[in-house]
Design a protein around this motif. Structure first.
Motif, PDB file in Angstrom:
ATOM      1  N   ASN A 143      -5.182  -1.990  -6.434  1.00  9.31           N
ATOM      2  CA  ASN A 143      -4.538  -1.637  -5.174  1.00  9.31           C
ATOM      3  C   ASN A 143      -3.811  -2.817  -4.527  1.00  9.31           C
ATOM      4  OD1 ASN A 143      -5.292   1.259  -4.481  1.00  9.31           O
ATOM      5  ND2 ASN A 143      -7.248   0.385  -5.130  1.00  9.31           N
ATOM      6  N   ALA A 144      -3.726  -3.949  -5.218  1.00  7.42           N
ATOM      7  CA  ALA A 144      -3.053  -5.159  -4.736  1.00  7.42           C
ATOM      8  C   ALA A 144      -3.638  -5.629  -3.407  1.00  7.42           C
ATOM      9  CB  ALA A 144      -1.547  -4.947  -4.622  1.00  7.42           C
ATOM     10  N   VAL A 145      -4.964  -5.590  -3.297  1.00 11.12           N
ATOM     11  CA  VAL A 145      -5.668  -5.997  -2.079  1.00 11.12           C
ATOM     12  C   VAL A 145      -6.329  -7.358  -2.305  1.00 11.12           C
ATOM     13  CG1 VAL A 145      -7.611  -5.436  -0.571  1.00 11.12           C
ATOM     14  CG2 VAL A 145      -6.116  -3.622  -1.380  1.00 11.12           C
ATOM     15  N   GLU A 146      -6.233  -8.226  -1.294  1.00  9.30           N
ATOM     16  CA  GLU A 146      -6.915  -9.519  -1.359  1.00  9.30           C
ATOM     17  C   GLU A 146      -8.411  -9.253  -1.157  1.00  9.30           C
ATOM     18  OE1 GLU A 146      -8.618 -12.893  -1.171  1.00  9.30           O
ATOM     19  OE2 GLU A 146      -8.518 -12.069   0.821  1.00  9.30           O
ATOM     20  N   PRO A 147      -9.241  -9.511  -2.171  1.00 10.43           N
ATOM     21  CA  PRO A 147     -10.651  -9.097  -2.129  1.00 10.43           C
ATOM     22  C   PRO A 147     -11.458  -9.646  -0.959  1.00 10.43           C
ATOM     23  CG  PRO A 147     -10.068  -9.819  -4.339  1.00 10.43           C
ATOM     24  CD  PRO A 147      -8.915 -10.143  -3.449  1.00 10.43           C
ATOM     25  N   TRP A 148     -11.316 -10.922  -0.645  1.00  7.42           N
ATOM     26  CA  TRP A 148     -12.154 -11.505   0.404  1.00  7.42           C
ATOM     27  C   TRP A 148     -11.826 -10.895   1.768  1.00  7.42           C
ATOM     28  CZ3 TRP A 148     -16.572 -13.311   1.336  1.00  7.42           C
ATOM     29  CH2 TRP A 148     -16.846 -13.977   2.515  1.00  7.42           C
ATOM     30  N   PRO A 189      -9.732   1.110  -0.452  1.00 10.44           N
ATOM     31  CA  PRO A 189      -8.730   0.043  -0.568  1.00 10.44           C
ATOM     32  C   PRO A 189      -7.299   0.468  -0.261  1.00 10.44           C
ATOM     33  CG  PRO A 189     -10.228  -0.032  -2.430  1.00 10.44           C
ATOM     34  CD  PRO A 189     -10.557   1.214  -1.655  1.00 10.44           C
ATOM     35  N   ASP A 190      -6.854   1.615  -0.740  1.00  6.74           N
ATOM     36  CA  ASP A 190      -5.458   2.009  -0.513  1.00  6.74           C
ATOM     37  C   ASP A 190      -5.198   2.308   0.961  1.00  6.74           C
ATOM     38  OD1 ASP A 190      -7.097   4.256  -0.714  1.00  6.74           O
ATOM     39  OD2 ASP A 190      -5.507   5.513  -1.525  1.00  6.74           O
ATOM     40  N   ALA A 191      -6.110   3.014   1.619  1.00 10.11           N
ATOM     41  CA  ALA A 191      -5.950   3.311   3.046  1.00 10.11           C
ATOM     42  C   ALA A 191      -6.090   2.041   3.875  1.00 10.11           C
ATOM     43  CB  ALA A 191      -6.980   4.347   3.476  1.00 10.11           C
ATOM     44  N   TRP A 192      -7.016   1.191   3.508  1.00 13.54           N
ATOM     45  CA  TRP A 192      -7.227  -0.056   4.238  1.00 13.54           C
ATOM     46  C   TRP A 192      -5.974  -0.925   4.182  1.00 13.54           C
ATOM     47  CZ3 TRP A 192      -7.244  -5.252   3.096  1.00 13.54           C
ATOM     48  CH2 TRP A 192      -7.822  -6.095   4.054  1.00 13.54           C
ATOM     49  N   LEU A 193      -5.323  -0.964   3.033  1.00 16.36           N
ATOM     50  CA  LEU A 193      -4.140  -1.803   2.868  1.00 16.36           C
ATOM     51  C   LEU A 193      -2.985  -1.316   3.741  1.00 16.36           C
ATOM     52  CD1 LEU A 193      -3.020  -4.251   1.411  1.00 16.36           C
ATOM     53  CD2 LEU A 193      -2.255  -2.742  -0.411  1.00 16.36           C
ATOM     54  N   ASP A 231      -3.226  -0.283   6.705  1.00 23.45           N
ATOM     55  CA  ASP A 231      -3.486  -0.850   8.027  1.00 23.45           C
ATOM     56  C   ASP A 231      -3.462  -2.374   8.043  1.00 23.45           C
ATOM     57  OD1 ASP A 231      -3.788   1.705   9.028  1.00 23.45           O
ATOM     58  OD2 ASP A 231      -5.973   1.698   8.781  1.00 23.45           O
ATOM     59  N   HIS A 232      -3.501  -2.990   6.875  1.00 22.14           N
ATOM     60  CA  HIS A 232      -3.545  -4.456   6.769  1.00 22.14           C
ATOM     61  C   HIS A 232      -2.542  -4.939   5.720  1.00 22.14           C
ATOM     62  CE1 HIS A 232      -7.490  -3.233   8.307  1.00 22.14           C
ATOM     63  NE2 HIS A 232      -7.425  -4.338   9.013  1.00 22.14           N
ATOM     64  N   PRO A 233      -1.247  -4.742   5.942  1.00 24.29           N
ATOM     65  CA  PRO A 233      -0.258  -5.121   4.927  1.00 24.29           C
ATOM     66  C   PRO A 233      -0.228  -6.625   4.653  1.00 24.29           C
ATOM     67  CG  PRO A 233       0.832  -4.481   6.958  1.00 24.29           C
ATOM     68  CD  PRO A 233      -0.621  -4.162   7.129  1.00 24.29           C
ATOM     69  N   GLU A 234      -0.712  -7.427   5.614  1.00 25.37           N
ATOM     70  CA  GLU A 234      -0.745  -8.884   5.399  1.00 25.37           C
ATOM     71  C   GLU A 234      -1.738  -9.279   4.312  1.00 25.37           C
ATOM     72  OE1 GLU A 234      -4.052  -7.985   8.188  1.00 25.37           O
ATOM     73  OE2 GLU A 234      -2.006  -7.267   7.993  1.00 25.37           O
ATOM     74  N   ALA A 235      -2.620  -8.370   3.933  1.00 26.83           N
ATOM     75  CA  ALA A 235      -3.645  -8.664   2.917  1.00 26.83           C
ATOM     76  C   ALA A 235      -3.213  -8.216   1.522  1.00 26.83           C
ATOM     77  CB  ALA A 235      -4.964  -7.987   3.284  1.00 26.83           C
ATOM     78  N   ARG A 236      -1.922  -7.900   1.368  1.00 24.72           N
ATOM     79  CA  ARG A 236      -1.422  -7.534   0.030  1.00 24.72           C
ATOM     80  C   ARG A 236      -1.411  -8.788  -0.834  1.00 24.72           C
ATOM     81  NH1 ARG A 236       0.899  -3.590  -2.516  1.00 24.72           N
ATOM     82  NH2 ARG A 236       1.084  -2.311  -0.652  1.00 24.72           N
ATOM     83  N   ARG A 237      -1.848  -8.634  -2.052  1.00 21.46           N
ATOM     84  CA  ARG A 237      -1.906  -9.764  -2.976  1.00 21.46           C
ATOM     85  C   ARG A 237      -1.276  -9.340  -4.287  1.00 21.46           C
ATOM     86  NH1 ARG A 237      -7.250 -13.134  -4.869  1.00 21.46           N
ATOM     87  NH2 ARG A 237      -6.169 -14.428  -6.378  1.00 21.46           N
ATOM     88  N   GLU A 238      -0.405 -10.168  -4.790  1.00 25.55           N
ATOM     89  CA  GLU A 238       0.232  -9.890  -6.086  1.00 25.55           C
ATOM     90  C   GLU A 238      -0.567 -10.572  -7.180  1.00 25.55           C
ATOM     91  OE1 GLU A 238       2.710  -7.758  -6.464  1.00 25.55           O
ATOM     92  OE2 GLU A 238       2.693  -7.465  -4.292  1.00 25.55           O
ATOM     93  N   TYR A 239      -0.848  -9.825  -8.213  1.00 19.57           N
ATOM     94  CA  TYR A 239      -1.602 -10.349  -9.337  1.00 19.57           C
ATOM     95  C   TYR A 239      -0.682 -10.514 -10.534  1.00 19.57           C
ATOM     96  CZ  TYR A 239      -5.808  -9.220  -6.740  1.00 19.57           C
ATOM     97  OH  TYR A 239      -6.789  -9.177  -5.787  1.00 19.57           O
ATOM     98  N   ALA A 240      -0.900 -11.547 -11.313  1.00 20.32           N
ATOM     99  CA  ALA A 240      -0.116 -11.764 -12.526  1.00 20.32           C
ATOM    100  C   ALA A 240      -0.490 -10.692 -13.556  1.00 20.32           C
ATOM    101  CB  ALA A 240      -0.389 -13.145 -13.089  1.00 20.32           C
TER     102      ALA A 240
END
Length: 76
Positions: free
Chosen positions: A29-34, A60-64, A66-75
């Motif tokens: 879901n491209a979410v920053e885990p911490w 995770p998808d709904a949470w993201l 509301d928190h777009p700043e916590a999007r994380r791109e993974y290689a």
């Protein structure tokens, strides 16, 4: 004998499975885990039995959303 080690090994296996599942969900879901874990744990701790709980907001998808700043791109 090491018969007492089996229950500990089973618990460790379950714990590892939960952590791997959590990490995989965050990655999918491209979410920053911490950030996700911290916010969800704090929100769950603040809930009371009488408070209405919409647990779908904590997925995770709904949470993201509301928190777009916590999007994380993974290689890849």
């Amino acid at each position: 004998r090491l018969t007492g080690a089996w229950p500990a090994a089973l618990r460790a296996g379950r714990t590892a499975a939960v952590l791997f599942s959590f990490t995989a969900s965050c990655k999918a879901n491209a979410v920053e885990p911490w950030a996700y874990l911290r916010d969800v744990v704090l929100r769950l701790a603040a809930m009371t039995p009488s408070s209405p709980a919409n647990l779908d907001e904590l997925l995770p998808d709904a949470w993201l959303r509301d928190h777009p700043e916590a999007r994380r791109e993974y290689a890849s």
